[in-house]
Design an enzyme around this catalytic site. Sequence first.
Site, mmCIF file in Angstrom:
data_model
loop_
_atom_site.group_PDB
_atom_site.id
_atom_site.type_symbol
_atom_site.label_atom_id
_atom_site.label_comp_id
_atom_site.label_asym_id
_atom_site.label_seq_id
_atom_site.Cartn_x
_atom_site.Cartn_y
_atom_site.Cartn_z
ATOM 1 N N ASP A 250 -90.028 75.551 -24.689
ATOM 2 C CA ASP A 250 -89.315 76.534 -25.506
ATOM 3 C C ASP A 250 -88.047 77.008 -24.805
ATOM 4 O O ASP A 250 -87.999 77.078 -23.576
ATOM 5 C CB ASP A 250 -90.233 77.730 -25.773
ATOM 6 C CG ASP A 250 -89.723 78.635 -26.869
ATOM 7 O OD1 ASP A 250 -88.883 78.185 -27.671
ATOM 8 O OD2 ASP A 250 -90.161 79.797 -26.924
ATOM 9 N N HIS B 252 -81.365 70.846 -26.894
ATOM 10 C CA HIS B 252 -82.495 69.906 -26.982
ATOM 11 C C HIS B 252 -82.272 68.706 -26.059
ATOM 12 O O HIS B 252 -83.209 68.211 -25.428
ATOM 13 C CB HIS B 252 -82.678 69.438 -28.423
ATOM 14 C CG HIS B 252 -83.066 70.542 -29.369
ATOM 15 N ND1 HIS B 252 -84.089 71.418 -29.091
ATOM 16 C CD2 HIS B 252 -82.564 70.909 -30.583
ATOM 17 C CE1 HIS B 252 -84.212 72.288 -30.097
ATOM 18 N NE2 HIS B 252 -83.295 72.004 -31.005
ATOM 19 N N LEU C 184 -100.884 58.929 -15.276
ATOM 20 C CA LEU C 184 -100.683 60.102 -16.121
ATOM 21 C C LEU C 184 -100.730 59.730 -17.596
ATOM 22 O O LEU C 184 -100.104 58.760 -18.023
ATOM 23 C CB LEU C 184 -99.324 60.731 -15.798
ATOM 24 C CG LEU C 184 -98.874 61.892 -16.701
ATOM 25 C CD1 LEU C 184 -99.711 63.131 -16.430
ATOM 26 C CD2 LEU C 184 -97.390 62.182 -16.507
#
Length: 262
Positions: free
Chosen positions: A33, A50, A144
């Site tokens: 965020d 972004h 991962l």
Amino acid sequence: MWKFLNKKSNEVEKTNVDFDINNIPKHIAIIMDGNGRWAKARNLPRTMGHRAGVETLKKIVRECSDLGVKYLTVYAFSTENWKRPPEEVGGLMKLLVEYLSNELRELYANNVQIRTIGDVSKLPKPCIDILDKSMHDTKDNTGLVLNLALNYGGRYEILRAVKNIFKDYKEGIISEEDILNIDDNKFSGYLYTGGIPDPDIIVRPSGEERLSNFLLWQCAYSEFWYSNINWPDFSIENLHEAIADFQNRDRRFGGVKSGKNK
């Protein structure tokens, strides 16, 4: 003080955060965020925020992989984000394609497995195509697991699970007795995250202190870590701070305090 290796420059870097490398959270979830606020503070278009956020994601994915984090779930696009201006939504979708197209080779080379949670069928076709390719190409990787939450909403996920349970009952896959005896583990298997442990810690930068419809079922005993830093400014040191804080929490899961923090 923890040293980490920057693989691209092959240099050892340092942060001033002391944490236990042998007690790394298995599952970290992040609400990415603050991209818009970061851009506004610099008089830039939101799309530039972004784009800066994607650069941060690259660093955090690489560091989580290096630290031995098993699962990293990032909130990339919510079911509510469709309400944003069409040009911003379109820009986010293009960034998704760009990120995976440019980073897939490195993700594969670093043994990262890509998965998604959310109704990705509603995304534009180029997004679906690159997601399918990315998941297929990395499906056998054992490092991962990078979970991209796309067109994801926690309430929708729970409702979807209930509907799928009823569907399995109607099709004779499960019985009425199975439904009556369903427990947390069996219900969790109907969620997008079925087979993945709940997040140990949920990280939210940007100063907001709410879940925003993220992993509502899974967060029951997650630790929360908030900061006022906007996501594009979130650093490796901030990640280390969150991990160090997590390691100092007394996780009781409804039990009594341990001797650790009495």
